[in-house]
Each structure stands twice: as structure tokens, then as C-alpha cells.
Motif scaffolding. Sequence first.
Motif, PDB file in Angstrom:
ATOM      1  N   ILE A   1      -7.260   6.503  -6.913  1.00  0.00           N
ATOM      2  CA  ILE A   1      -7.166   5.788  -8.182  1.00  0.00           C
ATOM      3  C   ILE A   1      -6.757   6.749  -9.292  1.00  0.00           C
ATOM      4  O   ILE A   1      -6.041   6.386 -10.224  1.00  0.00           O
ATOM      5  CB  ILE A   1      -8.506   5.105  -8.524  1.00  0.00           C
ATOM      6  CG1 ILE A   1      -8.959   4.198  -7.372  1.00  0.00           C
ATOM      7  CG2 ILE A   1      -8.388   4.296  -9.812  1.00  0.00           C
ATOM      8  CD1 ILE A   1      -7.981   3.103  -7.010  1.00  0.00           C
ATOM      9  N   THR A   2      -7.184   8.002  -9.192  1.00  0.00           N
ATOM     10  CA  THR A   2      -6.812   9.003 -10.199  1.00  0.00           C
ATOM     11  C   THR A   2      -5.297   9.160 -10.277  1.00  0.00           C
ATOM     12  O   THR A   2      -4.727   9.241 -11.375  1.00  0.00           O
ATOM     13  CB  THR A   2      -7.467  10.354  -9.862  1.00  0.00           C
ATOM     14  OG1 THR A   2      -8.891  10.205  -9.850  1.00  0.00           O
ATOM     15  CG2 THR A   2      -7.086  11.414 -10.880  1.00  0.00           C
ATOM     16  N   LYS A   3      -4.634   9.195  -9.119  1.00  0.00           N
ATOM     17  CA  LYS A   3      -3.181   9.340  -9.107  1.00  0.00           C
ATOM     18  C   LYS A   3      -2.500   8.119  -9.718  1.00  0.00           C
ATOM     19  O   LYS A   3      -1.505   8.248 -10.436  1.00  0.00           O
ATOM     20  CB  LYS A   3      -2.695   9.552  -7.669  1.00  0.00           C
ATOM     21  CG  LYS A   3      -3.098  10.886  -7.066  1.00  0.00           C
ATOM     22  CD  LYS A   3      -2.577  11.022  -5.645  1.00  0.00           C
ATOM     23  CE  LYS A   3      -2.976  12.366  -5.044  1.00  0.00           C
ATOM     24  NZ  LYS A   3      -2.499  12.492  -3.637  1.00  0.00           N
ATOM     25  N   ILE A   4      -3.036   6.939  -9.437  1.00  0.00           N
ATOM     26  CA  ILE A   4      -2.462   5.718 -10.011  1.00  0.00           C
ATOM     27  C   ILE A   4      -2.683   5.705 -11.519  1.00  0.00           C
ATOM     28  O   ILE A   4      -1.777   5.390 -12.298  1.00  0.00           O
ATOM     29  CB  ILE A   4      -3.092   4.481  -9.348  1.00  0.00           C
ATOM     30  CG1 ILE A   4      -2.741   4.436  -7.856  1.00  0.00           C
ATOM     31  CG2 ILE A   4      -2.639   3.205 -10.045  1.00  0.00           C
ATOM     32  CD1 ILE A   4      -3.471   3.364  -7.079  1.00  0.00           C
ATOM     33  N   ALA A   5      -3.891   6.061 -11.963  1.00  0.00           N
ATOM     34  CA  ALA A   5      -4.220   6.036 -13.389  1.00  0.00           C
ATOM     35  C   ALA A   5      -3.388   7.033 -14.178  1.00  0.00           C
ATOM     36  O   ALA A   5      -3.121   6.833 -15.374  1.00  0.00           O
ATOM     37  CB  ALA A   5      -5.707   6.334 -13.577  1.00  0.00           C
ATOM     38  N   ALA A   6      -2.956   8.119 -13.522  1.00  0.00           N
ATOM     39  CA  ALA A   6      -2.173   9.151 -14.208  1.00  0.00           C
ATOM     40  C   ALA A   6      -0.831   8.621 -14.696  1.00  0.00           C
ATOM     41  O   ALA A   6      -0.203   9.235 -15.568  1.00  0.00           O
ATOM     42  CB  ALA A   6      -1.952  10.341 -13.276  1.00  0.00           C
TER      43      ALA A   6
ATOM     44  N   GLU B   1       0.846  -1.205   0.000  1.00  0.00           N
ATOM     45  CA  GLU B   1       0.000   0.000   0.000  1.00  0.00           C
ATOM     46  C   GLU B   1       0.878   1.251   0.000  1.00  0.00           C
ATOM     47  O   GLU B   1       1.006   1.963   0.998  1.00  0.00           O
ATOM     48  CB  GLU B   1      -0.936  -0.035   1.225  1.00  0.00           C
ATOM     49  CG  GLU B   1      -2.055   0.973   1.179  1.00  0.00           C
ATOM     50  CD  GLU B   1      -3.161   0.638   0.189  1.00  0.00           C
ATOM     51  OE1 GLU B   1      -4.187   1.310   0.223  1.00  0.00           O
ATOM     52  OE2 GLU B   1      -3.008  -0.306  -0.626  1.00  0.00           O
ATOM     53  N   ASP B   2       1.476   1.522  -1.173  1.00  0.00           N
ATOM     54  CA  ASP B   2       2.394   2.642  -1.339  1.00  0.00           C
ATOM     55  C   ASP B   2       2.113   3.288  -2.691  1.00  0.00           C
ATOM     56  O   ASP B   2       2.180   2.621  -3.734  1.00  0.00           O
ATOM     57  CB  ASP B   2       3.845   2.156  -1.265  1.00  0.00           C
ATOM     58  CG  ASP B   2       4.842   3.267  -1.478  1.00  0.00           C
ATOM     59  OD1 ASP B   2       5.266   3.480  -2.629  1.00  0.00           O
ATOM     60  OD2 ASP B   2       5.198   3.940  -0.486  1.00  0.00           O
ATOM     61  N   GLU B   3       1.790   4.577  -2.678  1.00  0.00           N
ATOM     62  CA  GLU B   3       1.375   5.256  -3.901  1.00  0.00           C
ATOM     63  C   GLU B   3       2.437   5.213  -4.989  1.00  0.00           C
ATOM     64  O   GLU B   3       2.145   4.949  -6.157  1.00  0.00           O
ATOM     65  CB  GLU B   3       1.013   6.709  -3.575  1.00  0.00           C
ATOM     66  CG  GLU B   3       0.528   7.499  -4.766  1.00  0.00           C
ATOM     67  CD  GLU B   3       0.232   8.947  -4.424  1.00  0.00           C
ATOM     68  OE1 GLU B   3       0.575   9.828  -5.241  1.00  0.00           O
ATOM     69  OE2 GLU B   3      -0.320   9.192  -3.332  1.00  0.00           O
ATOM     70  N   ARG B   4       3.690   5.460  -4.636  1.00  0.00           N
ATOM     71  CA  ARG B   4       4.757   5.477  -5.626  1.00  0.00           C
ATOM     72  C   ARG B   4       4.961   4.100  -6.257  1.00  0.00           C
ATOM     73  O   ARG B   4       5.114   3.966  -7.474  1.00  0.00           O
ATOM     74  CB  ARG B   4       6.057   5.947  -4.976  1.00  0.00           C
ATOM     75  CG  ARG B   4       7.239   6.126  -5.921  1.00  0.00           C
ATOM     76  CD  ARG B   4       7.016   7.310  -6.846  1.00  0.00           C
ATOM     77  NE  ARG B   4       6.490   6.923  -8.156  1.00  0.00           N
ATOM     78  CZ  ARG B   4       5.876   7.736  -8.973  1.00  0.00           C
ATOM     79  NH1 ARG B   4       5.667   8.982  -8.636  1.00  0.00           N
ATOM     80  NH2 ARG B   4       5.427   7.331 -10.130  1.00  0.00           N
ATOM     81  N   ALA B   5       4.939   3.065  -5.403  1.00  0.00           N
ATOM     82  CA  ALA B   5       5.122   1.706  -5.907  1.00  0.00           C
ATOM     83  C   ALA B   5       3.995   1.324  -6.863  1.00  0.00           C
ATOM     84  O   ALA B   5       4.230   0.703  -7.916  1.00  0.00           O
ATOM     85  CB  ALA B   5       5.196   0.718  -4.744  1.00  0.00           C
TER      86      ALA B   5
END
Length: 286
Positions: free
Chosen positions: A124-129, A92-96
Amino acid sequence: MIIDQVGVVGGGLMGTGIARVCALAGADVVICEADAARAESARARTESSLRRAVAAGKIADADCAGALSRLRFTASLEDLADRELVVEAIVEDERAKADLFAALDKVVSAPTAVLASNTSSISITKIAAATTRPERVVGLHFFNPVPALRLVELIPTLHTAAETADRIERFAAEDLGKLVIRSQDRAGFVVNALLTPYLLSAVRMLEAGFASAEDIDRGMVEGCAHPIGPLSLADFVGLDILLAASTSMYEEFRDPGFAPPPLLLRMVESGFLGEKTGRGFFSYSR
């Protein structure tokens, strides 16, 4: 089936649980791990889980054999190239997660393939970007243990195409037999946005010396008919996961109710993560 070619990245408890329910539903499933040793561990974990289900009378021998025949394990993302759906179930790490989605974007080649994250709290928006296909990225949050709990949260973003969200909802509901609820793309979605402040309140109560861990849990079980007390539930979820979720929600909303208590921080720093490490608010035999 609506989707019969599934990839899962991450062979931990959640990833193998997701893979198991997909394989039992009839999908061809590839589980990808970081290296060969972890892929083999994921294989052993999945096989053990299926055989325990047979022993407990939850599935038939034939279903177990069929699921095992539809499961493959790999350490190469390239083996996911032909998947119609890839579900990310890593740390659970945004960068990873963003880095993984950028890599999957280059590898997964099916023109209608959907990339989904099992995150419990990250945008999810940040991941999809990180991809060139945000219209085909969704959150698909399963609950642990995946084979036992019916609920799945579906999180479309402002970019997600309506047909993508509808297709994934039908897959989860019709193919997997899950109960799907939709949430806007906000930290914590529905369940964790409600659950996390409750768990943190129990941690603060213990930290302040209001009551013992045993009495806090006993109070909620016996007084509110909860099946499990908040501190036992935190141990089950994993205190590191609780910390990551609360931090993500606090950063988004700046609501003091989401701020992680110092006791939670110290326990995670000490490696006391709950059931998986044998010690959290309670002790567990491993």
C-alpha cells in the motif's frame, strides 16, 4: 452512515461485489470502468447478482430495488470527484494501480476523501506514493464472494493518519457489517501470507507426482475438515491471482515457500486460470 458517497473503480467480480454491499448498506455508489461497454457489463453483472440474491431469499425485493436506485455506472473517473471513499478493484498489477491512484489524486476533490486499494498482496505504501495524500490512503482487502464473506483486512501504512484508519474501520464494521482485522503493510497481509504457501505446496505436490489433484484435495477436505481442497481453492481464486500474489511476496521476503512453482507459471501462460476460464487444476463448464 459514516460514509455514504462511495466510488468503486473496476467492475469485475470483486468490484461489483464491493459496490453491491455498499449500496445495500445505504451508500450512494458510482462504479467506474475503463469504457462504456465494460461499464454496461458491470451494470448487468451487478443487477443479475442482486436479483439472484432475491430469488435465493437472501435479500428482499425492496432491498434490491433500493440498492439498484443507489448504483450508477460510468466510464469517467471525473464522476468520482465528490466521493468520500474510492475503492480500487482493478488488475493485480503495481504499475496499473499506482497510475490509477495518481489519476484519482487529481480527480477526487473532497477534502477528507480516502483512497483505498483492494489489493491482496501489493504494498500500500508504494501505491500511496503515487498520490499527494498518503495520509488518506489505506488497503481495504475484501474477500470473494464479497456479499457472503464477512472478513475485511484493513492495511494502514506508516503514512496513514490514525483518524483515516479508524474512520474506514468504522465504515467497514458499522456500515457494511464486516469483520475487520488490521495488518501491517507487508506483502500478503495476514490471510494471503498464510494461505499462499499452503496453496503453492499443493501445486508442488501435484507437480512432483506425489498424488493426483483429486486425492490432494480429498485428503485436505476429509482429513483436515477443510471446506474445499487447496487446488480447487486455487482454481476459485484464479491461478493468475495466485501467481501475482506469490510473486509479490517472494520479491519482498525471498522466502522459497513463496516462489511460484513452474507448473503454476506454465498454466497461467497457457491461459488455464481456473474456474473463470473453464480449466485450471480441474475442468469447469462455462
